[in-house]
Design an enzyme around this catalytic site. Sequence first.
Site, PDB file in Angstrom:
ATOM      1  N   PHE A 221     -89.314 -49.872   5.264  1.00  0.00           N
ATOM      2  CA  PHE A 221     -89.790 -50.692   4.075  1.00  0.00           C
ATOM      3  C   PHE A 221     -90.870 -50.007   3.341  1.00  0.00           C
ATOM      4  O   PHE A 221     -91.675 -49.297   3.866  1.00  0.00           O
ATOM      5  CB  PHE A 221     -90.616 -52.127   4.656  1.00  0.00           C
ATOM      6  CG  PHE A 221     -90.877 -52.829   3.413  1.00  0.00           C
ATOM      7  CD1 PHE A 221     -89.965 -53.608   2.888  1.00  0.00           C
ATOM      8  CD2 PHE A 221     -92.261 -53.104   2.859  1.00  0.00           C
ATOM      9  CE1 PHE A 221     -90.303 -54.393   1.492  1.00  0.00           C
ATOM     10  CE2 PHE A 221     -92.567 -53.782   2.108  1.00  0.00           C
ATOM     11  CZ  PHE A 221     -91.756 -54.521   1.236  1.00  0.00           C
TER      12      PHE A 221
ATOM     13  N   ASP B 208     -94.705 -42.454   4.512  1.00  0.00           N
ATOM     14  CA  ASP B 208     -95.438 -43.752   4.011  1.00  0.00           C
ATOM     15  C   ASP B 208     -96.157 -44.243   5.019  1.00  0.00           C
ATOM     16  O   ASP B 208     -95.754 -44.590   6.024  1.00  0.00           O
ATOM     17  CB  ASP B 208     -94.253 -44.743   3.846  1.00  0.00           C
ATOM     18  CG  ASP B 208     -94.610 -46.004   3.162  1.00  0.00           C
ATOM     19  OD1 ASP B 208     -95.843 -46.192   3.363  1.00  0.00           O
ATOM     20  OD2 ASP B 208     -93.696 -46.660   2.765  1.00  0.00           O
TER      21      ASP B 208
ATOM     22  N   LYS C 101    -102.989 -50.557   1.498  1.00  0.00           N
ATOM     23  CA  LYS C 101    -103.607 -51.587   2.280  1.00  0.00           C
ATOM     24  C   LYS C 101    -104.722 -51.112   2.557  1.00  0.00           C
ATOM     25  O   LYS C 101    -105.696 -51.541   2.005  1.00  0.00           O
ATOM     26  CB  LYS C 101    -102.438 -51.620   3.586  1.00  0.00           C
ATOM     27  CG  LYS C 101    -101.095 -52.408   3.098  1.00  0.00           C
ATOM     28  CD  LYS C 101    -100.299 -52.654   4.184  1.00  0.00           C
ATOM     29  CE  LYS C 101     -98.927 -52.990   3.988  1.00  0.00           C
ATOM     30  NZ  LYS C 101     -98.755 -54.559   3.960  1.00  0.00           N
TER      31      LYS C 101
HETATM   32  C1  LIG Z   1     -94.749 -49.044   4.817  1.00  0.00           C
HETATM   33  C2  LIG Z   1     -94.966 -49.866   3.500  1.00  0.00           C
HETATM   34  N1  LIG Z   1     -94.734 -49.238   2.397  1.00  0.00           N
HETATM   35  C3  LIG Z   1     -94.971 -49.750   1.425  1.00  0.00           C
HETATM   36  C4  LIG Z   1     -95.343 -51.136   1.164  1.00  0.00           C
HETATM   37  C5  LIG Z   1     -95.242 -51.703  -0.229  1.00  0.00           C
HETATM   38  O1  LIG Z   1     -96.674 -52.018  -0.447  1.00  0.00           O
HETATM   39  P1  LIG Z   1     -97.222 -52.906  -1.509  1.00  0.00           P
HETATM   40  O2  LIG Z   1     -96.815 -54.308  -1.306  1.00  0.00           O
HETATM   41  O3  LIG Z   1     -98.672 -52.893  -1.752  1.00  0.00           O
HETATM   42  O4  LIG Z   1     -96.402 -52.604  -2.656  1.00  0.00           O
HETATM   43  C6  LIG Z   1     -95.710 -51.679   2.490  1.00  0.00           C
HETATM   44  C7  LIG Z   1     -96.006 -53.240   2.421  1.00  0.00           C
HETATM   45  O5  LIG Z   1     -95.760 -53.874   3.283  1.00  0.00           O
HETATM   46  C8  LIG Z   1     -95.441 -51.095   3.603  1.00  0.00           C
HETATM   47  O6  LIG Z   1     -95.606 -51.570   4.835  1.00  0.00           O
END
Ligand SMILES: Cc1ncc(COP(=O)(O)O)c(C=O)c1O
Length: 398
Positions: free
Chosen positions: A130, A215, A244
Amino acid sequence: MSITPLMPVYPRCDVRPVRGEGCYLIGDRGERYLDFASGIAVNLLGHGHPRLVKTIADQAATLMHTSNLYGMPMGEDFAQRLVDNSFADTVFFTNSGAEAVECAIKTARRYHYANGAAHRHKIISFDNAFHGRTLGTISATSQPKMRDGFEPLLPGFQVVPFNDLDAALAAVDDHTAGFLLEPVQGEGGVTPATAAFLTGLRKACDDHGLLLILDEVQCGYARTGTFFAHEQYGVTPDIMAVAKGIGAGFPLGACLATEEAAKGMVFGTHGSTYGGNPLAMAVGLTVLDEVLADGFLDHVKAMGARLRAALEQLIPNHDDMFEDVRGMGLMLGVRMSDAYDARAFVAHLRDHHGLLAVSAGQNVLRILPPLVIDESHIAEAIEKISAGARSFAEAKAA
Ligand SMILES: Cc1ncc(COP(=O)(O)O)c(C=O)c1O
């Protein structure tokens, strides 16, 4: 008209938090929850952290936003401190995780473009990943629930199985720019990359001139007990997305890169109106001070080990319900057996035992407490999960 004023894209539950106090959330009926969800791995200092609250109030009164037309003293300080404490040489600030991943993807493509190899644009990403909800980041997932109805998505992505080094290497061709992955998959089921997988990807990058893009939006920023999760693998990325925890509740993200990987990101190639504004930078500096203070990471490691051991001890008493404990530090998951639904268990813990957790893919109960929890919070959570497991099983049997 039947559509709600808030676009109805979330299946929201009945909890309506109106206040936070440390590791607890208080709902609009005055009910109190132990918050082991932390706004999905965001509120690492808990709620209402006095120093963070003061930082925001003081900075809002001093200077909130100026735009990236002007010099950014606090942004320079914060970027320097991230550089000093990571693999990176340079940082771009964003407002969210998806934007940080977008910047990472753009940086990777520009790297090969700057090298005269614009055809190397394909990013290899992984099943159950994700990376966010923008068109670019959903292009890097294989999950139909995120992609359906949004096609055509961005070309130049190939999704292969996670933790399968042979499959990843087999996908590399003349068009490949690099690999994009979460060192610990969050939404996908709290699944850490194996050491062989991550080191193997790093080696492939070194051998073939590819970029390793991590990520760490969910697993980074102290959540796993080190500042970044990749440190535990002895592997460094070329580019990394963070969000986050970096803002601990304030919308903030960052894309970090080495000088070499960022060589294509010259004037005019990227931008953001809000990204890195003074209010965000003040928050970022304060959160960073807390996270890098003596003992903070040790505390996360100690609490993570304790929580994990306590969760593992629950399994023999509920072995028809819980299968294993996975994750790192305070990013933990309990995989539930097929006979029980993790989403329903999360709802049960919330509604009947006052504990907030999150579900994740692969039928996993995801546990993401604030990183400032102490042993009393762990004891309380374990008591609630244990009692919750008993009553959940009874309800199913009835
Ligand atoms: C691993 C990862 N990457 C990207 C995101 C996307 O972040 P945002 O919701 O702040 O755009 C998330 C959100 O849960 C995530 O867990």
